[in-house]
Scaffold this active site. Sequence first.
Site, mmCIF file in Angstrom:
data_model
loop_
_atom_site.group_PDB
_atom_site.id
_atom_site.type_symbol
_atom_site.label_atom_id
_atom_site.label_comp_id
_atom_site.label_asym_id
_atom_site.label_seq_id
_atom_site.Cartn_x
_atom_site.Cartn_y
_atom_site.Cartn_z
ATOM 1 N N GLU A 152 64.111 46.507 13.652
ATOM 2 C CA GLU A 152 65.204 45.898 14.411
ATOM 3 C C GLU A 152 65.504 44.483 13.901
ATOM 4 O O GLU A 152 66.671 44.085 13.806
ATOM 5 C CB GLU A 152 64.857 45.847 15.906
ATOM 6 C CG GLU A 152 64.800 47.203 16.577
ATOM 7 C CD GLU A 152 63.460 47.932 16.447
ATOM 8 O OE1 GLU A 152 63.262 48.895 17.207
ATOM 9 O OE2 GLU A 152 62.623 47.563 15.598
ATOM 10 N N GLU A 168 51.291 48.060 5.778
ATOM 11 C CA GLU A 168 52.719 48.143 5.458
ATOM 12 C C GLU A 168 53.191 46.853 4.781
ATOM 13 O O GLU A 168 54.000 46.883 3.860
ATOM 14 C CB GLU A 168 53.547 48.384 6.718
ATOM 15 C CG GLU A 168 53.328 49.746 7.346
ATOM 16 C CD GLU A 168 54.195 49.930 8.562
ATOM 17 O OE1 GLU A 168 55.229 50.625 8.438
ATOM 18 O OE2 GLU A 168 53.855 49.374 9.628
ATOM 19 N N LYS A 182 63.699 54.098 7.447
ATOM 20 C CA LYS A 182 62.321 53.875 7.021
ATOM 21 C C LYS A 182 61.674 55.259 6.866
ATOM 22 O O LYS A 182 60.923 55.722 7.722
ATOM 23 C CB LYS A 182 61.586 53.017 8.054
ATOM 24 C CG LYS A 182 60.234 52.533 7.627
ATOM 25 C CD LYS A 182 59.650 51.593 8.685
ATOM 26 C CE LYS A 182 58.276 51.111 8.286
ATOM 27 N NZ LYS A 182 57.690 50.228 9.319
#
Length: 120
Positions: free
Chosen positions: A74, A22, A99
């Site tokens: 977060e 990612e 996301k």
Amino acid sequence: MPDRIELTGITAHGRHGWFPHEQEQGQRFVVDVALTLDTSPAAATDDLSDTVDYGTLAERVVDIVEGKPVKLVETLAQRIADTCLDDIRVEEVEVTVHKPEAPTTVPVGDVTVTIRRARK
């Protein structure tokens, strides 16, 4: 009743996530921001300097999403909220980070984290 300025669908490519792929490849993030503030000074003067310039704020949000990677959505949401609260006129902020391409073991349409923060 407090006034609100909302920006929805701010889209940028970021490298945030728990997994190494990612942070290497990145993915699309979509951000919604709702600001609570008194807009009456701007309404009275009809002057942009008396309110939050939402165009500039959107650019700042994109800079954060495209900036330094974090592992958790977060954390990304908190960085955006902190930036919104940098403007003394903003009393509260609600930030939702989407996301939509989050890696999950089952199909999902979207993953979101929503936080609410207020001036202390």
